[in-house]
Design a protein around this motif. Structure first.
Motif, short mmCIF file in Angstrom:
data_model
loop_
_atom_site.label_atom_id
_atom_site.label_comp_id
_atom_site.label_asym_id
_atom_site.label_seq_id
_atom_site.Cartn_x
_atom_site.Cartn_y
_atom_site.Cartn_z
N ASP A 92 -0.97 -35.28 -29.39
CA ASP A 92 0.03 -34.29 -29.02
C ASP A 92 1.40 -34.95 -28.87
O ASP A 92 1.51 -36.07 -28.36
CB ASP A 92 -0.34 -33.61 -27.69
CG ASP A 92 -1.48 -32.61 -27.86
OD1 ASP A 92 -1.97 -32.44 -28.99
OD2 ASP A 92 -1.87 -32.00 -26.85
N LYS A 144 0.23 -30.06 -31.31
CA LYS A 144 -0.42 -29.60 -30.09
C LYS A 144 -1.84 -29.20 -30.44
O LYS A 144 -2.07 -28.26 -31.21
CB LYS A 144 0.35 -28.40 -29.50
CG LYS A 144 -0.29 -27.80 -28.26
CD LYS A 144 -0.25 -28.75 -27.07
CE LYS A 144 -0.79 -28.07 -25.81
NZ LYS A 144 -0.87 -29.00 -24.66
N ASP A 145 -2.80 -29.94 -29.89
CA ASP A 145 -4.22 -29.68 -30.16
C ASP A 145 -4.49 -29.68 -31.67
O ASP A 145 -5.22 -28.84 -32.19
CB ASP A 145 -4.66 -28.34 -29.55
CG ASP A 145 -4.57 -28.35 -28.03
OD1 ASP A 145 -4.76 -29.42 -27.43
OD2 ASP A 145 -4.28 -27.28 -27.45
N ARG A 162 5.94 -30.92 -34.57
CA ARG A 162 5.32 -30.84 -33.23
C ARG A 162 3.81 -30.67 -33.35
O ARG A 162 3.33 -29.81 -34.07
CB ARG A 162 5.93 -29.68 -32.45
CG ARG A 162 5.33 -29.44 -31.07
CD ARG A 162 6.26 -28.60 -30.23
NE ARG A 162 7.51 -29.32 -29.93
CZ ARG A 162 8.62 -28.74 -29.47
NH1 ARG A 162 8.65 -27.44 -29.27
NH2 ARG A 162 9.69 -29.47 -29.22
#
Length: 253
Positions: free
Chosen positions: A166, A184-185, A182
């Motif tokens: 992340d 995220k997960d 970016r």
């Protein structure tokens, strides 16, 4: 090998999404938009694929996810069909906004033709320095968004995304254009501005180098040794982003 669904997401968010940047940076695109009396929202809704709305006004263009509120709606039966539409091999047929067909045939087509002219330039056109820089800038933003789509949709790209921690990666041309990848997960989002606190950074020294790298004329590892490509921070994030970058060339060739 490439995947039709991944290509549809790239065509929607990376290719059509670059109309945002075209309308911001290109004087001819601004002239095309100058005739609009009020904003027009055009939505593409692809079955089992992406859906997004492009809103055009005298002030430019913006893309938003989804196809709920729009003036013109074009449903597309499959990802394969959408890819053909983007390639000019099929005709888009709106189910809403027939009365605004003039916008679709003139304004929107003029903008996409201009985007193609810049993104697939002739050698003669590239001799103009301003045109060369504009072409490189638009290519940069297209590639940045394409990496995220490949990480989310492409079977091989998903493997690379599965190893990414992340955080934000700064991807950019030094002292010029920047974007954020970016994570995220293991889901990726591309943002067309620099992150505040990147965990990793990859920058190219100038437009000339960026163009050479994007077009496969130079090797990134060799340029890294010369110091014209700079990387900092979490090495594993850069490594897996590079794998996504390699996949972009297959889809946007």
């Amino acid at each position: 090998m490439t995947d039709a669904k991944t290509m549809a997401y790239i065509n929607m968010y990376a290719v059509l999404g670059t109309l945002e940047n075209l309308c911001e940076l290109d004087e001819k695109a601004k002239e095309i938009l100058s005739v609009l009396e009020k904003p027009v929202a055009l939505a593409f809704d692809v079955k089992d694929g992406p859906a997004a709305t492009l809103t055009f006004s005298k002030n430019g263009c913006r893309m938003e996810d989804g196809a709920k509120q729009c003036d013109i709606k074009i449903p597309v039966s499959s990802c394969e069909k959408f890819n053909k539409i983007i390639n000019g091999e099929a005709t888009p047929i709106p189910t809403k906004g027939i009365q605004k067909i003039n916008f679709l045939l003139k304004t929107f087509t003029a903008l996409t033709d201009r985007l193609t002219e810049i993104m697939r330039p002739s050698e003669e056109a590239l001799k103009d320095r301003d045109f060369f820089i504009l072409s490189t800038r638009l290519t940069f933003y297209t590639i940045a968004v394409a990496m995220a789509q490949i990480g989310n949709q492409d079977p091989i790209g998903k493997q690379s995304a599965s190893y990414m921690l992340d955080g934000d990666i700064l991807f950019g041309i030094k002292d010029a254009d920047t974007a954020t990848l970016r994570v995220k997960d293991h889901h990726l989002v591309a943002i067309k501005q620099a992150p505040e606190k990147p965990r990793a950074i990859m920058t190219f020294s100038d437009y000339d180098l960026a163009s050479d790298l994007f077009n496969g004329r130079v090797n990134a590892l060799e340029e890294l040794g010369r110091g014209t490509v700079e990387i900092h921070g979490m090495a594993s994030m850069i490594d897996n982003m590079n794998r996504l970058l390699d996949r972009v060339a297959l889809y946007l060739a």
